[in-house]
Design a protein around this motif. Structure first.
Motif, mmCIF file in Angstrom:
data_model
loop_
_atom_site.group_PDB
_atom_site.id
_atom_site.type_symbol
_atom_site.label_atom_id
_atom_site.label_comp_id
_atom_site.label_asym_id
_atom_site.label_seq_id
_atom_site.Cartn_x
_atom_site.Cartn_y
_atom_site.Cartn_z
ATOM 1 N N SER A 7 2.414 7.319 -3.416
ATOM 2 C CA SER A 7 1.134 8.015 -3.268
ATOM 3 C C SER A 7 -0.215 7.041 -4.150
ATOM 4 N N GLY A 8 -1.770 7.949 -3.517
ATOM 5 C CA GLY A 8 -3.023 6.562 -4.151
ATOM 6 C C GLY A 8 -4.039 5.552 -3.193
ATOM 7 N N GLY A 9 -2.902 5.879 -2.446
ATOM 8 C CA GLY A 9 -4.067 4.951 -1.386
ATOM 9 C C GLY A 9 -5.335 6.112 -1.164
ATOM 10 N N GLY A 35 10.081 -2.725 -5.737
ATOM 11 C CA GLY A 35 9.177 -3.896 -5.042
ATOM 12 C C GLY A 35 7.709 -2.970 -3.638
ATOM 13 N N TRP A 36 6.636 -3.949 -4.149
ATOM 14 C CA TRP A 36 5.362 -3.064 -3.475
ATOM 15 C C TRP A 36 5.590 -4.259 -2.407
ATOM 16 N N PHE A 37 5.026 -4.170 -1.059
ATOM 17 C CA PHE A 37 5.097 -4.715 0.691
ATOM 18 C C PHE A 37 4.156 -3.998 0.745
ATOM 19 N N ARG A 38 3.416 -5.232 1.984
ATOM 20 C CA ARG A 38 1.859 -4.480 2.201
ATOM 21 C C ARG A 38 2.047 -5.443 3.791
ATOM 22 N N GLN A 39 1.656 -4.671 4.302
ATOM 23 C CA GLN A 39 0.756 -4.699 5.650
ATOM 24 C C GLN A 39 -0.387 -4.805 6.767
ATOM 25 N N ILE A 92 -1.695 -1.494 4.565
ATOM 26 C CA ILE A 92 -1.236 -0.431 4.455
ATOM 27 C C ILE A 92 -0.068 -1.077 3.392
ATOM 28 N N TYR A 93 0.393 0.162 2.173
ATOM 29 C CA TYR A 93 0.978 -0.548 1.118
ATOM 30 C C TYR A 93 2.833 0.153 1.190
#
Length: 120
Positions: A7-9, A35-39, A92-93
């Protein structure tokens, strides 16, 4: 089975800050690194940051000094504080549970993602 919810985007201007949250639940969620990833559109998913249940952290070079990952072990929630956001941070995270690693293959449970858009 581990369930992960981000949440939080949102939409922010360049230079702004945003904090993402990742809540993990399930039988072994307390043992897993988060972990956090993003695309970004048209790009492969890339590693951002990760933290284990002892507070050890790793970061991608592209976010060092701007992003900070933390974890509330009582809530089993990880946070990604993102400062000095840039348009190239738009993506997108995704949050994922697994091993403390930058490799996507070592994360077994993934959230649905939250959109972060940084306008110039």
């Amino acid at each position: 089975q581990v369930h992960v919810v981000e949440s939080g985007g949102g939409l922010v201007q360049a230079g702004s800050s945003l904090r993402l949250s990742c809540a993990a639940s399930g039988r072994t969620s307390n043992d897993a690194a988060l972990g956090w990833f993003r695309q970004a559109p048209g790009k492969q998913r890339e590693f951002v940051a990760s933290i284990n249940n002892r507070g050890s952290t790793i970061y991608a070079d592209s976010v060092k000094g701007r992003f900070t990952i933390s974890r509330d072990t009582a809530k089993n929630t990880a946070y990604l504080q993102m400062n000095t956001l840039k348009p190239e941070d738009t993506a997108i995270y995704y949050c994922a549970a697994g091993a403390l690693s930058p490799l996507t293959d070592l994360y077994y449970y993934w959230g649905q993602g939250t959109q972060v858009t940084v306008s110039s």
